[in-house]
Design an enzyme around this catalytic site. Structure first.
Site, PDB file in Angstrom:
ATOM      1  N   ASN A  39     -20.237 -23.498 -93.804  1.00  0.00           N
ATOM      2  CA  ASN A  39     -19.163 -22.931 -94.671  1.00  0.00           C
ATOM      3  C   ASN A  39     -18.608 -23.827 -95.832  1.00  0.00           C
ATOM      4  O   ASN A  39     -17.726 -22.972 -96.444  1.00  0.00           O
ATOM      5  CB  ASN A  39     -18.115 -22.350 -93.507  1.00  0.00           C
ATOM      6  CG  ASN A  39     -18.613 -21.410 -92.629  1.00  0.00           C
ATOM      7  OD1 ASN A  39     -19.334 -20.408 -92.858  1.00  0.00           O
ATOM      8  ND2 ASN A  39     -18.298 -21.473 -91.269  1.00  0.00           N
ATOM      9  N   TYR A  40     -18.623 -24.980 -95.477  1.00  0.00           N
ATOM     10  CA  TYR A  40     -17.540 -25.793 -96.425  1.00  0.00           C
ATOM     11  C   TYR A  40     -18.614 -26.723 -97.404  1.00  0.00           C
ATOM     12  O   TYR A  40     -17.887 -26.962 -98.664  1.00  0.00           O
ATOM     13  CB  TYR A  40     -16.653 -26.806 -95.544  1.00  0.00           C
ATOM     14  CG  TYR A  40     -15.634 -25.842 -95.043  1.00  0.00           C
ATOM     15  CD1 TYR A  40     -14.615 -25.528 -95.617  1.00  0.00           C
ATOM     16  CD2 TYR A  40     -15.798 -25.468 -93.502  1.00  0.00           C
ATOM     17  CE1 TYR A  40     -13.643 -24.709 -95.189  1.00  0.00           C
ATOM     18  CE2 TYR A  40     -14.642 -24.698 -92.838  1.00  0.00           C
ATOM     19  CZ  TYR A  40     -13.497 -24.239 -93.747  1.00  0.00           C
ATOM     20  OH  TYR A  40     -12.502 -23.720 -93.130  1.00  0.00           O
ATOM     21  N   ILE A  41     -19.599 -27.259 -97.002  1.00  0.00           N
ATOM     22  CA  ILE A  41     -20.282 -28.079 -97.985  1.00  0.00           C
ATOM     23  C   ILE A  41     -21.042 -27.396 -98.735  1.00  0.00           C
ATOM     24  O   ILE A  41     -22.128 -26.508 -98.097  1.00  0.00           O
ATOM     25  CB  ILE A  41     -21.183 -28.939 -97.200  1.00  0.00           C
ATOM     26  CG1 ILE A  41     -20.357 -30.088 -96.298  1.00  0.00           C
ATOM     27  CG2 ILE A  41     -22.083 -29.912 -97.882  1.00  0.00           C
ATOM     28  CD1 ILE A  41     -20.811 -30.918 -95.111  1.00  0.00           C
TER      29      ILE A  41
END
Length: 585
Positions: free
Chosen positions: A542-544
């Site tokens: 979800n973030y990288i």
DNA sequence: CTAAGGACTTGGCATGAGCCGT
DNA sequence: ACGGCTCATGCCAAGTCCTTAG
């Protein structure tokens, strides 16, 4: 769930469950004793649900006991039944649906100290379900004798069906799978938004630095909150209701969650999303320290909010003035991806593939720690580590023996290679070796027995006569011989060369293979230990920015499969085919 | 402005498929 | 080929944040 003692022993769980249970008993005609006489059920502690539990245990056991062919047939049947619901047509394109099954009835558990834990989550009926479908598409028929709550033709929403769950009144949606076009596009947009923040971040940081001294308390609180969100990747922290678990994020931090240690150290200790503990001791800008002190000043006390003049919507409204669509969560994405980008850039492309993968995972872990993505340490973690270290030692011992075999072939090598080469690794002592030798002998015995039993089974099946116990005894002698050999070796410190046509070259080949295995296992062990309470998955998913991983994979020539599983590769298809190795976040 | 409604992403964990060493 | 174990995957809860109502 009777074995789920953690839940069942919770008094709130018991109370909520029993209330619902009694209501359902009443509604369905009341309870009767074995003679059919009505009885009242008044006490949870006197109820015995074991028969239900045993029933499900039995089903489980039956399922487990199925032959491979039966299992395969059952799976084929299940797949066939699900096939019609797996895909939908979306603007003329076939798309995979995510969660096409309605959630079954269950006891709501919730996370942390949820006031509604134990409540009965009831079965969802077609009458509760709203369908969202193209105007001209044929509407799927509801189950026989039922009808849908509503059929809608909403062009904006991305959901196909929706219902409201009874415990918390939350909306549940049937949406497309992560690998679908819509989800991919919105994922892409999310990361582009985070990249856009790069252009504004300097200005924003300068601004909140200035805002930390603003005369107006509202502005000062806002600047302080943005500082925390930017520096420590805190979540926005919306207000929560009475009937939810008591957790917080930045804007909802309370007096007791922040401890100040002069001159400028702050200790955060609170329960965040999913009631996961956030604990960090950090140094902050002196002005931030001062501000927090002001925000905590009496008459404020435990239970009061630190940012009492601030809401998430006010904060987000302010952020959106810097850049359209900028909200608190964009900072998390930005800082996570930015951190990863910086770490990957620093890396050298040397080393083996496992080493490169480990470097990547180390960077991934830093991001996960930044985002506070934790997991509970697995029950058998310590045992697993012990086992791993035993396996490594076992290999070292094996290596030592092979080295002695080289000496047995050619004692002159000792001078050439140096005596140190032939010495025992320092983490191996005689006590451990003896234990290990006993283990190896026992392992051999087991193997022999197993093979013996198997051969006998085969003979019985073929109608041949079974081998006698004497034969087994004879075979087991090999283990005794092994033990005797070890004993001799322990005494003489010499190992005879084993194998057919042993040569120094062959042994050296074996040693380098073992070295490689040891190296890999050491990496594995280190990874495992470092990862025991950090969850890498969430940040990777979800973030990288997945394009960072693609670039790394290309630049360092490591197959993308080492980083992304099959479903992840599908989800990140847009990223995999979009960038070359020069791309930057 | 607050509160509720609504739609979407993010999150940890149980489980089961498949992989790996033997 | 087999059993143990790991890791991918599904599940569904819990966030974020926008919109709408009052």
């Amino acid at each position: 769930m009777l074995n789920s003692t953690h839940n069942v022993e919770n008094p709130i769980f018991q109370k909520n469950f029993f209330n619902d249970f009694q209501a359902i008993i009443k509604k369905t005609g009341g309870a009767k004793d074995p003679q059919g006489k009505p009885i009242q059920i008044k006490e949870f502690s006197k109820c015995d649900f074991r028969t239900i539990f045993e029933h499900y245990e039995k089903l489980r056991a039956e399922k487990k006991a199925m032959s491979a062919a039966e299992k395969k047939a059952a799976k084929a049947e299940k797949d066939a039944a699900e096939a019609p619901y797996m895909y939908c047509m979306w603007d003329g394109r076939k798309q995979k649906v995510g969660n096409f099954r309605v959630e079954p009835p269950a006891l709501f558990r919730g996370r942390g100290e949820h006031p509604k834990t134990g409540t009965v989550k009831t079965r969802v009926m077609p009458e509760q379900i709203t369908i969202n479908i193209g105007k001209d598409a044929p509407v799927p028929a509801p189950p026989e004798g039922h009808r849908w709550k509503e059929v809608r033709h909403d062009q904006e929403g991305t959901w196909l069906a929706m219902w409201q769950e009874n415990v918390n009144g939350n909306y549940k949606y049937v949406m497309l799978a992560a690998n679908s076009d819509v989800k991919g596009q919105s994922d892409y947009k999310k990361f582009e938004k985070a990249r856009e923040l790069k252009k504004h971040i300097d200005r924003i940081r300068k601004d909140y630095k200035k805002g930390l001294k603003d005369e107006l308390m509202v502005n000062r609180q806002r600047a302080t909150a943005v500082y925390l969100i930017d520096q420590f990747a805190l979540r926005a922290g919306n207000e929560k209701g009475e009937d939810e678990a008591d957790t917080v994020g930045c804007c909802s931090l309370k007096f007791e969650h922040v401890t100040l240690k002069p001159p400028n150290t702050v200790v955060f200790d609170f329960l965040g999303k999913d009631s996961i503990r956030y604990y960090d001791e950090v140094e902050v800008d002196p002005q931030v320290f001062k501000n927090l002190k002001i925000f905590k000043k009496p008459p404020k006390k435990e239970g009061d909010e630190i940012f009492d003049r601030l809401t998430t919507s006010a904060l987000n409204k302010h952020l959106s003035s810097y850049m359209p669509g900028l909200t608190a969560k964009v900072f998390r994405t930005y800082n996570a991806s930015y951190t990863m980008a910086t770490l990957l850039k620093k890396m050298s492309a040397t080393g083996t593939t496992p080493e490169k993968v480990k470097q990547y995972n180390d960077a991934n872990r830093e991001v996960a720690i930044l985002c506070n993505h934790k997991r509970t340490v697995a029950a058998g973690h310590a045992d697993q580590m012990e086992k791993l270290s035993d396996r490594i030692k076992g290999l070292q011992y094996q290596k030592w023996r092979i080295k002695q075999m080289i000496l047995a072939l050619d004692p002159k090598i000792k001078k050439k290679k140096g005596a140190a080469y032939f010495e025992l690794d320092e983490d191996l002592d005689m006590e451990w070796i003896k234990e290990h030798q006993a283990f190896l002998a026992e392992e051999l015995r087991q193997k022999i027995r197993k093979k013996f039993d198997k051969e006998n089974e085969k003979r019985a099946a073929d109608g041949e006569k079974e081998m006698k116990a004497k034969e087994l005894e004879e075979r087991l002698k090999a283990a005794d011989e092994l033990e005797a050999k070890y004993k001799r070796e322990n005494k003489t410190k010499k190992v005879e060369a084993e194998g057919r046509g042993p040569t120094v070259e062959k042994f050296e080949g074996q040693i380098s293979k073992i070295d490689q295995r040891i190296e890999n296992m050491l990496l594995q062990a280190e990874d495992k230990e470092n990862n025991k309470e950090v969850a890498l998955g969430t940040s990777k998913l979800n973030y990288i920015d997945p394009r960072l991983t693609v670039v790394f994979s290309k630049k360092f020539n490591v197959p993308i499969e080492k980083f992304f599983s099959k479903t992840m590769r599908e989800k990140f298809d847009w990223a995999i085919k979009s960038v070359d190795e020069d791309w930057e976040f």
